[in-house]
Structures are given as structure tokens and as C-alpha cells.
Design a protein around this motif. Structure first.
Motif, PDB file in Angstrom:
ATOM      1  N   GLU A  86       0.825  -1.207   0.000  1.00  0.00           N
ATOM      2  CA  GLU A  86       0.000   0.000   0.000  1.00  0.00           C
ATOM      3  C   GLU A  86       0.861   1.259   0.000  1.00  0.00           C
ATOM      4  O   GLU A  86       0.566   2.238  -0.707  1.00  0.00           O
ATOM      5  CB  GLU A  86      -0.927  -0.009   1.216  1.00  0.00           C
ATOM      6  N   GLU A  87       1.945   1.221   0.769  1.00  0.00           N
ATOM      7  CA  GLU A  87       2.843   2.381   0.845  1.00  0.00           C
ATOM      8  C   GLU A  87       3.562   2.610  -0.485  1.00  0.00           C
ATOM      9  O   GLU A  87       3.792   3.758  -0.886  1.00  0.00           O
ATOM     10  CB  GLU A  87       3.859   2.170   1.968  1.00  0.00           C
ATOM     11  N   MET A  88       3.913   1.538  -1.179  1.00  0.00           N
ATOM     12  CA  MET A  88       4.551   1.670  -2.490  1.00  0.00           C
ATOM     13  C   MET A  88       3.587   2.269  -3.513  1.00  0.00           C
ATOM     14  O   MET A  88       3.989   3.069  -4.358  1.00  0.00           O
ATOM     15  CB  MET A  88       5.060   0.318  -2.977  1.00  0.00           C
ATOM     16  N   VAL A  89       2.345   1.879  -3.429  1.00  0.00           N
ATOM     17  CA  VAL A  89       1.335   2.457  -4.320  1.00  0.00           C
ATOM     18  C   VAL A  89       1.205   3.953  -4.060  1.00  0.00           C
ATOM     19  O   VAL A  89       1.127   4.763  -4.998  1.00  0.00           O
ATOM     20  CB  VAL A  89      -0.020   1.742  -4.145  1.00  0.00           C
ATOM     21  N   ALA A  90       1.220   4.343  -2.787  1.00  0.00           N
ATOM     22  CA  ALA A  90       1.131   5.768  -2.439  1.00  0.00           C
ATOM     23  C   ALA A  90       2.327   6.543  -2.980  1.00  0.00           C
ATOM     24  O   ALA A  90       2.188   7.664  -3.486  1.00  0.00           O
ATOM     25  CB  ALA A  90       1.032   5.932  -0.924  1.00  0.00           C
ATOM     26  N   LEU A  91       3.527   5.949  -2.903  1.00  0.00           N
ATOM     27  CA  LEU A  91       4.725   6.605  -3.426  1.00  0.00           C
ATOM     28  C   LEU A  91       4.637   6.751  -4.945  1.00  0.00           C
ATOM     29  O   LEU A  91       4.936   7.816  -5.501  1.00  0.00           O
ATOM     30  CB  LEU A  91       5.970   5.812  -3.040  1.00  0.00           C
ATOM     31  N   ALA A  92       4.217   5.687  -5.622  1.00  0.00           N
ATOM     32  CA  ALA A  92       4.082   5.742  -7.082  1.00  0.00           C
ATOM     33  C   ALA A  92       3.068   6.792  -7.505  1.00  0.00           C
ATOM     34  O   ALA A  92       3.269   7.518  -8.484  1.00  0.00           O
ATOM     35  CB  ALA A  92       3.690   4.370  -7.621  1.00  0.00           C
ATOM     36  N   ARG A  93       1.989   6.907  -6.748  1.00  0.00           N
ATOM     37  CA  ARG A  93       0.966   7.920  -7.045  1.00  0.00           C
ATOM     38  C   ARG A  93       1.517   9.330  -6.856  1.00  0.00           C
ATOM     39  O   ARG A  93       1.242  10.235  -7.651  1.00  0.00           O
ATOM     40  CB  ARG A  93      -0.244   7.715  -6.136  1.00  0.00           C
ATOM     41  N   ALA A  94       2.285   9.527  -5.785  1.00  0.00           N
ATOM     42  CA  ALA A  94       2.848  10.852  -5.514  1.00  0.00           C
ATOM     43  C   ALA A  94       3.778  11.295  -6.639  1.00  0.00           C
ATOM     44  O   ALA A  94       3.914  12.493  -6.908  1.00  0.00           O
ATOM     45  CB  ALA A  94       3.595  10.841  -4.183  1.00  0.00           C
ATOM     46  N   LEU A  95       4.405  10.325  -7.304  1.00  0.00           N
ATOM     47  CA  LEU A  95       5.346  10.636  -8.379  1.00  0.00           C
ATOM     48  C   LEU A  95       4.742  10.445  -9.768  1.00  0.00           C
ATOM     49  O   LEU A  95       5.350  10.827 -10.768  1.00  0.00           O
ATOM     50  CB  LEU A  95       6.577   9.730  -8.251  1.00  0.00           C
ATOM     51  N   ASN A  96       3.569   9.793  -9.804  1.00  0.00           N
ATOM     52  CA  ASN A  96       2.910   9.458 -11.078  1.00  0.00           C
ATOM     53  C   ASN A  96       3.829   8.611 -11.958  1.00  0.00           C
ATOM     54  O   ASN A  96       4.083   8.920 -13.125  1.00  0.00           O
ATOM     55  CB  ASN A  96       2.483  10.728 -11.820  1.00  0.00           C
ATOM     56  N   ILE A  97       4.321   7.517 -11.372  1.00  0.00           N
ATOM     57  CA  ILE A  97       5.254   6.634 -12.078  1.00  0.00           C
ATOM     58  C   ILE A  97       4.815   5.180 -11.914  1.00  0.00           C
ATOM     59  O   ILE A  97       4.014   4.858 -11.041  1.00  0.00           O
ATOM     60  CB  ILE A  97       6.696   6.811 -11.565  1.00  0.00           C
ATOM     61  N   PRO A  98       5.359   4.276 -12.744  1.00  0.00           N
ATOM     62  CA  PRO A  98       4.946   2.876 -12.663  1.00  0.00           C
ATOM     63  C   PRO A  98       5.635   2.095 -11.557  1.00  0.00           C
ATOM     64  O   PRO A  98       6.733   2.447 -11.106  1.00  0.00           O
ATOM     65  CB  PRO A  98       5.350   2.314 -14.040  1.00  0.00           C
ATOM     66  N   LEU A  99       4.973   1.025 -11.155  1.00  0.00           N
ATOM     67  CA  LEU A  99       5.557  -0.003 -10.310  1.00  0.00           C
ATOM     68  C   LEU A  99       5.836  -1.201 -11.216  1.00  0.00           C
ATOM     69  O   LEU A  99       5.006  -1.544 -12.059  1.00  0.00           O
ATOM     70  CB  LEU A  99       4.591  -0.427  -9.203  1.00  0.00           C
ATOM     71  N   GLU A 100       6.993  -1.828 -11.045  1.00  0.00           N
ATOM     72  CA  GLU A 100       7.301  -3.000 -11.871  1.00  0.00           C
ATOM     73  C   GLU A 100       7.687  -4.178 -10.985  1.00  0.00           C
ATOM     74  O   GLU A 100       8.595  -4.080 -10.164  1.00  0.00           O
ATOM     75  CB  GLU A 100       8.431  -2.695 -12.856  1.00  0.00           C
ATOM     76  N   VAL A 101       6.989  -5.288 -11.154  1.00  0.00           N
ATOM     77  CA  VAL A 101       7.286  -6.500 -10.400  1.00  0.00           C
ATOM     78  C   VAL A 101       8.538  -7.139 -10.980  1.00  0.00           C
ATOM     79  O   VAL A 101       8.634  -7.358 -12.198  1.00  0.00           O
ATOM     80  CB  VAL A 101       6.103  -7.495 -10.466  1.00  0.00           C
ATOM     81  N   ASN A 102       9.498  -7.436 -10.110  1.00  0.00           N
ATOM     82  CA  ASN A 102      10.751  -8.045 -10.546  1.00  0.00           C
ATOM     83  C   ASN A 102      11.195  -9.038  -9.481  1.00  0.00           C
ATOM     84  O   ASN A 102      11.356  -8.665  -8.315  1.00  0.00           O
ATOM     85  CB  ASN A 102      11.820  -6.972 -10.779  1.00  0.00           C
ATOM     86  N   LEU A 103      11.385 -10.293  -9.867  1.00  0.00           N
ATOM     87  CA  LEU A 103      11.650 -11.357  -8.902  1.00  0.00           C
ATOM     88  C   LEU A 103      12.872 -12.180  -9.285  1.00  0.00           C
ATOM     89  O   LEU A 103      13.082 -12.471 -10.471  1.00  0.00           O
ATOM     90  CB  LEU A 103      10.444 -12.293  -8.801  1.00  0.00           C
ATOM     91  N   PHE A 104      13.636 -12.595  -8.284  1.00  0.00           N
ATOM     92  CA  PHE A 104      14.728 -13.553  -8.503  1.00  0.00           C
ATOM     93  C   PHE A 104      14.148 -14.960  -8.617  1.00  0.00           C
ATOM     94  O   PHE A 104      14.422 -15.687  -9.564  1.00  0.00           O
ATOM     95  CB  PHE A 104      15.736 -13.466  -7.354  1.00  0.00           C
ATOM     96  N   HIS A 105      13.335 -15.345  -7.630  1.00  0.00           N
ATOM     97  CA  HIS A 105      12.660 -16.641  -7.667  1.00  0.00           C
ATOM     98  C   HIS A 105      11.329 -16.436  -8.398  1.00  0.00           C
ATOM     99  O   HIS A 105      10.259 -16.400  -7.797  1.00  0.00           O
ATOM    100  CB  HIS A 105      12.450 -17.186  -6.250  1.00  0.00           C
ATOM    101  N   ARG A 106      11.413 -16.318  -9.705  1.00  0.00           N
ATOM    102  CA  ARG A 106      10.269 -15.895 -10.508  1.00  0.00           C
ATOM    103  C   ARG A 106       9.412 -17.081 -10.952  1.00  0.00           C
ATOM    104  O   ARG A 106       9.912 -18.118 -11.368  1.00  0.00           O
ATOM    105  CB  ARG A 106      10.751 -15.131 -11.751  1.00  0.00           C
ATOM    106  N   SER A 107       8.122 -16.882 -10.839  1.00  0.00           N
ATOM    107  CA  SER A 107       7.150 -17.710 -11.544  1.00  0.00           C
ATOM    108  C   SER A 107       6.064 -16.768 -12.018  1.00  0.00           C
ATOM    109  O   SER A 107       5.830 -15.719 -11.407  1.00  0.00           O
ATOM    110  CB  SER A 107       6.560 -18.795 -10.630  1.00  0.00           C
ATOM    111  N   GLU A 108       5.406 -17.111 -13.113  1.00  0.00           N
ATOM    112  CA  GLU A 108       4.375 -16.221 -13.636  1.00  0.00           C
ATOM    113  C   GLU A 108       3.223 -16.089 -12.651  1.00  0.00           C
ATOM    114  O   GLU A 108       2.587 -15.030 -12.561  1.00  0.00           O
ATOM    115  CB  GLU A 108       3.885 -16.728 -14.993  1.00  0.00           C
ATOM    116  N   ASP A 109       2.978 -17.147 -11.882  1.00  0.00           N
ATOM    117  CA  ASP A 109       1.907 -17.097 -10.881  1.00  0.00           C
ATOM    118  C   ASP A 109       2.238 -16.081  -9.796  1.00  0.00           C
ATOM    119  O   ASP A 109       1.382 -15.285  -9.394  1.00  0.00           O
ATOM    120  CB  ASP A 109       1.718 -18.486 -10.268  1.00  0.00           C
ATOM    121  N   ARG A 110       3.490 -16.083  -9.333  1.00  0.00           N
ATOM    122  CA  ARG A 110       3.894 -15.126  -8.304  1.00  0.00           C
ATOM    123  C   ARG A 110       3.818 -13.694  -8.828  1.00  0.00           C
ATOM    124  O   ARG A 110       3.352 -12.793  -8.128  1.00  0.00           O
ATOM    125  CB  ARG A 110       5.325 -15.408  -7.822  1.00  0.00           C
TER     126      ARG A 110
END
Length: 254
Positions: A86-110
Motif C-alpha cells: 500500500e505504501e509503495m502504491v502511495a509513493l508511485a501515485r505521488a510521483l505518477n510513475i509505474p511499479l514494476e514486479v521483478n523477482l529472482f525466484h520468478r514464476s508467472e503465478d507469483r
């Protein structure tokens, strides 16, 4: 989640543990994230579980850097999703920028679960489900990136991060803001701005600094950034750990 009374002396720490454990159960945090959480908690003890002067300076510099950037982006992994979605969403909104999911232990489900969680919290621009390029120099899933997000960004916020991607992003000419409780980590030492603080404290304060500085002239933001020295900040964090330990030992001997 286990009910933890707010009167408990370890309330904040225990809530964080519960959030990460719940993230594992819900499938957006990896089991390895539990180990990372414990390691960070250890350093938070050493810092006195507070935002120190060096961390506050880094937060201010990070906010200035994000506001000066032409194309900033925020990276989100499983622990970030569990702890501060929720806090990351608030930061992205304050800057009007995207959030990008990036994982080391990646699966498409995660990836989908984290993206859905961010949208549930109000995010409008979530990337990472359909990466269309990769960061040079990395031979694992964290190389996957999205044009219009991390790949094209000039400044990237990478909380709770491994050092190799930090180095790879820097090699691409980007500037990197890290949130890392370990001032000795490769990430902290390599980043442009290293916030040595608990992400639960750092992200809300970073958002507040962004809001407070957003109306400042560019010259003021540039002055904040020009006066910031990351190596000096890391040395300050190490000294703050020493001072806190000395204080605790003195209390124990009284």
C-alpha cells in the motif's frame, strides 16, 4: 495472521514477520524471503529500530533524485509486496510513475499475484507481467524488464535488493536508490543513494519527502543531491550502529 497486542514491546517487528509469513502463504513471497527478513531485522536491532540521521539524509536525497528524474521507476519484489504494498502504491501515485514486479525466484503465478495485490491497493500502472527486454549482464530472472518501466528508467528505486542487479542497472547509466538495512552490503555500497532503514519506516517518509519537495525549484533539489555523499552516509550508518551498541552496553553496566 496472529493477533499481536500493540502493547507488545516487539510489536512492529512481530507484525513485519507475520506479514512476510502471510505473503508466503498467499504465494507472492518466496520462502527465501523469510531468511532475508530475518537478516534485515538483525541489522534493525543494531540500528536501534529507528530512522537515524544518516537514513533521514538519504531519504531526502532519494526524494530529490526521484523528483529530478525524467523517467523514474519503482521495483517491487515479494517481500516488498508483503510489507509495504500500500505504501509503495502511495509513493508511485505521488510521483505518477509505474511499479514494476521483478523477482529472482520468478514464476508467472507469483508475478501475477503481486501485480494483482498492487492493483487491489490502488495502483494504476503495474508492469512486469509481460517483460519485453532484459538488463544486460544478468543471467537470472531478475534480468527481465519492461520497456517504459525499469529498462527505460533513468532512476530506479530497488528496495530489498541483491547487489548484482544494482550493479547492472548502474552499468546501463541509471542512478539507483536502494533501501537496505545492511550498510555493508554490495547494494548499499554501489547504489547512488542508500537508505539504511527499515522499509516500513523508509517508504512512508520517502513519500512525505516527495510531497514536501515537489513544489521546490529544481535548483533546490539539485542542491540537496549535490550535497549528498553516499559513502559518507554509509560511514554514518556504521557509526550509528557503534554508538547504539555502546549505549546499550553502558546501560547494561549501570
Amino acid at each position: 495472521m496472529t493477533e499481536i497486542p500493540k502493547s507488545h514491546p516487539r510489536y512492529a517487528s512481530l507484525v513485519a514477520r507475520e506479514r512476510v509469513a502471510e505473503g508466503v502463504k498467499k504465494g507472492y513471497t518466496s520462502t527465501q524471503g523469510l531468511i532475508a527478513q530475518g537478516r534485515g531485522e538483525c541489522f534493525d536491532y543494531l540500528l536501534g529500530e529507528r530512522t537515524t540521521a544518516s537514513a533521514a539524509a538519504a531519504i531526502r536525497a532519494g526524494a530529490a533524485l526521484l523528483l529530478l528524474a525524467e523517467r523514474p521507476a519503482i521495483s517491487v519484489n515479494g517481500n516488498v509486496a508483503a510489507l509495504v504494498s500500500e505504501e509503495m502504491v502511495a509513493l508511485a501515485r505521488a510521483l505518477n510513475i509505474p511499479l514494476e514486479v521483478n523477482l529472482f525466484h520468478r514464476s508467472e503465478d507469483r508475478v501475477k499475484k503481486i501485480a494483482d495485490l498492487l492493483r487491489e491497493k490502488g495502483a494504476e500502472d503495474v508492469l512486469g507481467e509481460r517483460p519485453d527486454t532484459s538488463v544486460p549482464g544478468l543471467d537470472h530472472a531478475r534480468a527481465l524488464a519492461t520497456r517504459g518501466g525499469i529498462y527505460d528508467a533513468d532512476v530506479v528505486l530497488i528496495p530489498l535488493e541483491d547487489g548484482d542487479r544494482c550493479e547492472a542497472l548502474l552499468a546501463m547509466g541509471k542512478r539507483v536508490i536502494a533501501i537496505d538495512l545492511n550498510p555493508l552490503s554490495r547494494t548499499a555500497k554501489k547504489a547512488t543513494v542508500s537508505i539504511v532503514d527499515n522499509i516500513l519506516r523508509a517508504v512512508p517518509q520517502l513519500t512525505e519527502e516527495v510531497r514536501q519537495l515537489s513544489n521546490k525549484p529544481l535548483s533546490d533539489l539539485e542542491k540537496i543531491l549535490n550535497e549528498y555523499d553516499n559513502q559518507e552516509t554509509l560511514a554514518g550508518a556504521v557509526q550509528e550502529i557503534r554508538d547504539h551498541l555502546d549505549e546499550q552496553f553502558r546501560k547494561g553496566s549501570d
